[in-house]
Design a protein around this motif. Structure first.
Motif, PDB file in Angstrom:
ATOM      1  N   ASP A 213       9.811  10.413  -1.992  1.00  0.00           N
ATOM      2  CA  ASP A 213       9.110  10.628  -0.725  1.00  0.00           C
ATOM      3  C   ASP A 213       9.176   9.386   0.138  1.00  0.00           C
ATOM      4  O   ASP A 213       9.370   9.446   1.342  1.00  0.00           O
ATOM      5  CB  ASP A 213       7.639  10.962  -1.016  1.00  0.00           C
ATOM      6  CG  ASP A 213       7.350  12.400  -0.706  1.00  0.00           C
ATOM      7  OD1 ASP A 213       8.255  13.218  -0.950  1.00  0.00           O
ATOM      8  OD2 ASP A 213       6.233  12.686  -0.234  1.00  0.00           O
TER       9      ASP A 213
ATOM     10  N   GLY B  21       6.760   6.006   4.475  1.00  0.00           N
ATOM     11  CA  GLY B  21       5.690   6.859   5.013  1.00  0.00           C
ATOM     12  C   GLY B  21       4.361   6.133   5.002  1.00  0.00           C
ATOM     13  O   GLY B  21       4.329   4.907   4.870  1.00  0.00           O
TER      14      GLY B  21
ATOM     15  N   ALA C  59      -5.306   8.127   0.437  1.00  0.00           N
ATOM     16  CA  ALA C  59      -4.126   8.589   1.172  1.00  0.00           C
ATOM     17  C   ALA C  59      -3.362   9.614   0.343  1.00  0.00           C
ATOM     18  O   ALA C  59      -2.846  10.607   0.859  1.00  0.00           O
ATOM     19  CB  ALA C  59      -3.234   7.408   1.506  1.00  0.00           C
ATOM     20  N   SER C  60      -3.324   9.357  -0.981  1.00  0.00           N
ATOM     21  CA  SER C  60      -2.587  10.248  -1.869  1.00  0.00           C
ATOM     22  C   SER C  60      -3.281  11.616  -1.921  1.00  0.00           C
ATOM     23  O   SER C  60      -2.628  12.657  -1.943  1.00  0.00           O
ATOM     24  CB  SER C  60      -2.509   9.597  -3.249  1.00  0.00           C
ATOM     25  OG  SER C  60      -2.349  10.533  -4.229  1.00  0.00           O
TER      26      SER C  60
ATOM     27  N   SER D  13      -5.108  12.928   0.485  1.00  0.00           N
ATOM     28  CA  SER D  13      -4.840  13.594   1.778  1.00  0.00           C
ATOM     29  C   SER D  13      -3.451  14.213   1.776  1.00  0.00           C
ATOM     30  O   SER D  13      -3.231  15.306   2.280  1.00  0.00           O
ATOM     31  CB  SER D  13      -4.917  12.584   2.922  1.00  0.00           C
ATOM     32  OG  SER D  13      -6.155  11.986   2.907  1.00  0.00           O
ATOM     33  N   LYS D  14      -2.515  13.468   1.172  1.00  0.00           N
ATOM     34  CA  LYS D  14      -1.137  13.957   1.137  1.00  0.00           C
ATOM     35  C   LYS D  14      -1.041  15.229   0.285  1.00  0.00           C
ATOM     36  O   LYS D  14      -0.341  16.175   0.641  1.00  0.00           O
ATOM     37  CB  LYS D  14      -0.236  12.855   0.571  1.00  0.00           C
ATOM     38  CG  LYS D  14       1.180  13.021   0.986  1.00  0.00           C
ATOM     39  CD  LYS D  14       1.935  11.730   0.938  1.00  0.00           C
ATOM     40  CE  LYS D  14       3.255  11.908   1.640  1.00  0.00           C
ATOM     41  NZ  LYS D  14       3.962  10.682   1.847  1.00  0.00           N
ATOM     42  N   THR D  15      -1.765  15.241  -0.840  1.00  0.00           N
ATOM     43  CA  THR D  15      -1.766  16.416  -1.716  1.00  0.00           C
ATOM     44  C   THR D  15      -2.312  17.631  -0.959  1.00  0.00           C
ATOM     45  O   THR D  15      -1.736  18.723  -1.017  1.00  0.00           O
ATOM     46  CB  THR D  15      -2.656  16.142  -2.959  1.00  0.00           C
ATOM     47  OG1 THR D  15      -2.176  14.983  -3.596  1.00  0.00           O
ATOM     48  CG2 THR D  15      -2.664  17.309  -3.919  1.00  0.00           C
TER      49      THR D  15
ATOM     50  N   GLU E 207      -2.388  18.057   2.221  1.00  0.00           N
ATOM     51  CA  GLU E 207      -1.432  18.403   3.276  1.00  0.00           C
ATOM     52  C   GLU E 207      -0.323  19.284   2.696  1.00  0.00           C
ATOM     53  O   GLU E 207       0.057  20.294   3.284  1.00  0.00           O
ATOM     54  CB  GLU E 207      -0.856  17.102   3.832  1.00  0.00           C
ATOM     55  CG  GLU E 207      -0.140  17.241   5.150  1.00  0.00           C
ATOM     56  CD  GLU E 207       0.538  15.932   5.532  1.00  0.00           C
ATOM     57  OE1 GLU E 207      -0.158  14.891   5.515  1.00  0.00           O
ATOM     58  OE2 GLU E 207       1.748  15.957   5.775  1.00  0.00           O
ATOM     59  N   HIS E 208       0.155  18.878   1.503  1.00  0.00           N
ATOM     60  CA  HIS E 208       1.207  19.666   0.840  1.00  0.00           C
ATOM     61  C   HIS E 208       0.713  21.077   0.540  1.00  0.00           C
ATOM     62  O   HIS E 208       1.434  22.059   0.688  1.00  0.00           O
ATOM     63  CB  HIS E 208       1.633  18.985  -0.462  1.00  0.00           C
ATOM     64  CG  HIS E 208       2.557  17.838  -0.236  1.00  0.00           C
ATOM     65  ND1 HIS E 208       2.957  16.986  -1.237  1.00  0.00           N
ATOM     66  CD2 HIS E 208       3.153  17.386   0.888  1.00  0.00           C
ATOM     67  CE1 HIS E 208       3.751  16.072  -0.729  1.00  0.00           C
ATOM     68  NE2 HIS E 208       3.885  16.294   0.559  1.00  0.00           N
TER      69      HIS E 208
END
Lengths: 280, 408
Positions: free
Chosen positions: B37, B126, B327-328, B330-332, B334-335
């Motif tokens: 990523d 990112g 952040a991780s 939030s990314k999860t 988002e996915h």
């Protein structure tokens, strides 16, 4: 006419000495808290110093340093203020350790200087600029002389392989030389400006033959010495470093003599800014 | 998602191996950490490193590295794999020059910045690595301004570098000459190379040795060249390092140095000395005994400074890893939203093919309703995940479970 306050002067002297001691302690054992504490003492000393200066100037009725006493107090205050700003840069702390004792010694001398005569009203703000340029130039040349001393000591110690842990805090030789060049250039520009303005006023207000006044002659000599130093630094690479440091120390001795020695040994029209021939 | 780093540095790998493990192709990093990523590739004089935030594991990428560069199992032992907080700890130490050959040298921050900017240009970076690298630059600044660790060298060649810098200033515009490329000579060449001088001239009795070392150093972006005569070094080098077992600088050769006007730093690392005693105004001469004395003095002071620097790094790692964790998450999430939206849209397009009689207005309503439904279905699991993460200490496991549950 107000007199110098012994208490103020003594307190300033002590604050500067404690700051010197603490800066030295930092250089010896690297504890940054010593340097921070030292900066507070330096700031305290500087405030007292400025307080004393403004009290004297206020009492004289003119906010201009127009005698040896206020001139010396102004130059040392300027150097002290520069030291305060330098104290935020680790590599310049060694310079402060040399300059603060010099300022302290000047404060002691100041107490014994009898020339506290009343100031003459200045005829023009340009004369004020003349005084300020010369005093700031002198402060920068004092810094240049201190940098030169550091250069000479560091070079000699490096040459003779006497490198101790103390050397971790000393800047590299070319860095000291570069800083010296900056100080000399700005100091020379200020000296030149101050001299030009001074000549203009001397021609206007002094008696004919002013050019042969001992103060003017020594001023020209000092200007020439610094001009040669700067020119040789540009022309000859080998003059940079040790030789220009030695010459700068010599130049500074001339500056000291020009400022205080000339008045002592010779009679100059410059004393008390005596203005003749014309009324301002 | 995993945060990991592959490290090959001078501490574990000799110069030859580091040179062998680099390929100059532009997509070398992408070949190794395929599908990551986020990815940053750092290659300096002393290290080759990959930083990745990826689904793939570090060992998969390491296998690809081995395959691409044709490395043996024995050579692979020099590689390190770091994960999670250790990645940040290592990155911060590298940026703060705590992991450099010459501790405290300032080029490394520029090199890390360059790697970060290149990754940004390539769009392989990112929010996670933006945060990590920005923090790394801040840590480097703090360590430099609040500690003296960079000023107190303890290894002999790095003391040599520091002394040369004291005499000559920044070495990036200077020429370094190394005479004798035994173990000490090679090491010195690498140390001086790590501060990126203008040029390094190498001399050895066996010319091939000098040529091989010059070629290896060139791969690490050091401007190195082998010379055939010692006089080429004596004529041009600002720093001369001697690491030979014979008397090289006799009086006659030394006079050559005196004739030069600019300062010259001579470092004699030979035992017995390879220089006849001389004293010239512009020549600063140091022997291995002088360096050893300085090393002894610096060792004590350095310990306290290293502790200060490590405390700074530790606190920054803890803070940064905490924020990274958010952040991780939030990314999860988002996915998860993306996946739900994709599935809904795929389902809707199939339905659209079957219900051709519906008007455009009706169809728009159905689409809106379906997307709303998918969001509502996810609302509760997401809220529950957030509350669990706030209250539980095993947040890492919970996120992993959540990812597995929704096959993210």
């Amino acid at each position: 006419m107000s007199q110098l306050s012994f208490e103020f002067l003594a307190l300033t002297f002590v604050a500067y000495l404690i700051a010197t001691f603490l800066f030295t302690a930092y250089l010896r054992n690297l504890s940054w808290s010593f340097a921070k504490l030292a900066r507070w003492f330096l700031a305290f000393g500087l405030l007292l110093h400025l307080g004393e200066l403004f009290t004297l100037l206020h009492a004289s009725g003119h906010y201009f340093p127009t005698n040896s006493q206020t001139s010396l107090l102004t130059v040392t205050a300027l150097i002290s203020a520069i030291c305060f700003f330098l104290s935020f840069r680790k590599s310049r702390l060694i310079l402060i350790v040399i300059l603060l004792p010099m300022i302290s010694a000047a404060l002691v001398a100041l107490y014994f200087i009898s020339d506290a005569s009343a100031a003459t009203a200045l005829p023009s703000p340009w004369l004020w600029t003349h005084i300020l340029s010369i005093l700031l130039g002198e402060a920068l040349f004092c810094l240049a002389a201190a940098s030169s001393i550091i250069y000479l000591v560091v070079e000699s110690r490096l040459k003779h392989r006497q490198v101790s842990k103390f050397f971790a805090r000393v800047p590299a030789l070319p860095d000291i030389d570069k800083f010296l060049n900056e100080l000399l250039s700005v100091g020379f520009a200020l000296l030149s400006l101050g001299m030009l303005l001074g000549f203009f006023f001397a021609r206007e207000y002094w008696s004919p033959g002013w050019i042969l006044d001992p103060k003017v002659l020594f001023c020209l000599l000092t200007w020439l010495v610094f001009a040669f130093i700067l020119i040789f630094r540009i022309v000859s690479k080998s003059f940079r470093g040790r030789r220009s440091s030695q010459a700068t120390v010599l130049g500074f001795v001339l500056i000291v003599f020009l400022t205080w020695g000339v008045d002592f040994f010779f009679h100059s029209q410059h004393q008390n800014f005596r203005i003749e021939n014309k009324n301002p | 998602m995993n945060l990991w780093s592959l490290v090959l540095d001078f501490k574990k790998a000799p110069l030859e191996l580091r040179a062998k493990a680099i390929r100059k192709e532009k997509n070398f990093a992408k070949q190794i950490a395929n599908g990551a990523d986020e990815l940053v590739f750092l290659s300096t004089c002393n290290r080759v490193e990959f930083y990745a935030f990826s689904d793939a594991t570090a060992s998969q990428s390491l296998d690809r590295w081995k395959e691409i560069c044709g490395l043996s199992d024995e050579e692979m032992k020099s590689f390190q794999i770091l994960e999670n907080e250790k990645v940040l700890d290592h990155l911060f130490r590298v940026a703060a020059s705590m992991e450099s050959m010459v501790v405290g040298e300032t080029q490394i921050v520029g090199q890390v910045k360059k790697a970060y900017e290149e990754a940004a240009e390539e769009k392989t970076i990112g929010p996670i690595f933006h945060r990590c690298f920005q923090r790394a630059f801040k840590v480097a600044k703090r360590v430099r301004s609040q500690t003296e660790v960079g000023r107190l060298a303890i290894s002999l060649p790095s003391i040599g570098v520091k002394l040369a810098e004291k005499v000559l200033g920044n070495l990036s515009e200077k020429t370094i000459g190394v005479i004798g490329l035994g173990e000490m000579g090679r090491l010195s060449a690498e140390y001086f190379g790590s501060v990126q001088p203008e040029k390094i001239l190498l001399y050895n009795r066996t010319q091939a040795v000098a040529e091989k070392l010059a070629a290896d150093l060139k791969i690490e972006n050091v401007n190195a060249a082998a010379v055939t005569e010692i006089s080429e070094i004596l004529d041009t080098a600002d720093v001369i390092v001697l690491a030979v077992d014979t008397l090289i600088l006799k009086k006659k050769e030394s006079e050559l140095l005196e004739s030069r006007r600019s300062p010259i730093f001579v470092l004699d690392l030979s035992v017995p000395p390879s220089v006849e005693k001389f004293s010239f105004q512009n020549v600063f001469f140091y022997s291995i005994d002088d360096l050893q004395k300085i090393a002894q003095e610096n060792t004590q002071l350095r310990e306290q400074e290293v502790k200060k620097a490590e405390a700074i790094i530790h606190s920054e790692v803890t803070q940064c890893y905490g924020s990274l964790h958010h952040a991780s998450v939030s990314k999860t999430l988002e996915h998860l939203s993306q996946k739900a939206e994709q599935l809904t849209k795929a389902e809707l397009s199939q339905l659209k093919a079957r219900l051709k009689h519906l008007s455009a207005e009706d169809w728009a309503e159905i689409e809106k309703s379906a997307l709303r439904l998918s969001h509502k279905v996810l609302q509760d699991p997401i809220a529950e995940l957030r509350s669990q993460l706030d209250s539980s200490e095993e947040s890492e496991n919970i996120i992993t479970f959540f990812r597995n549950l929704f096959r993210l």
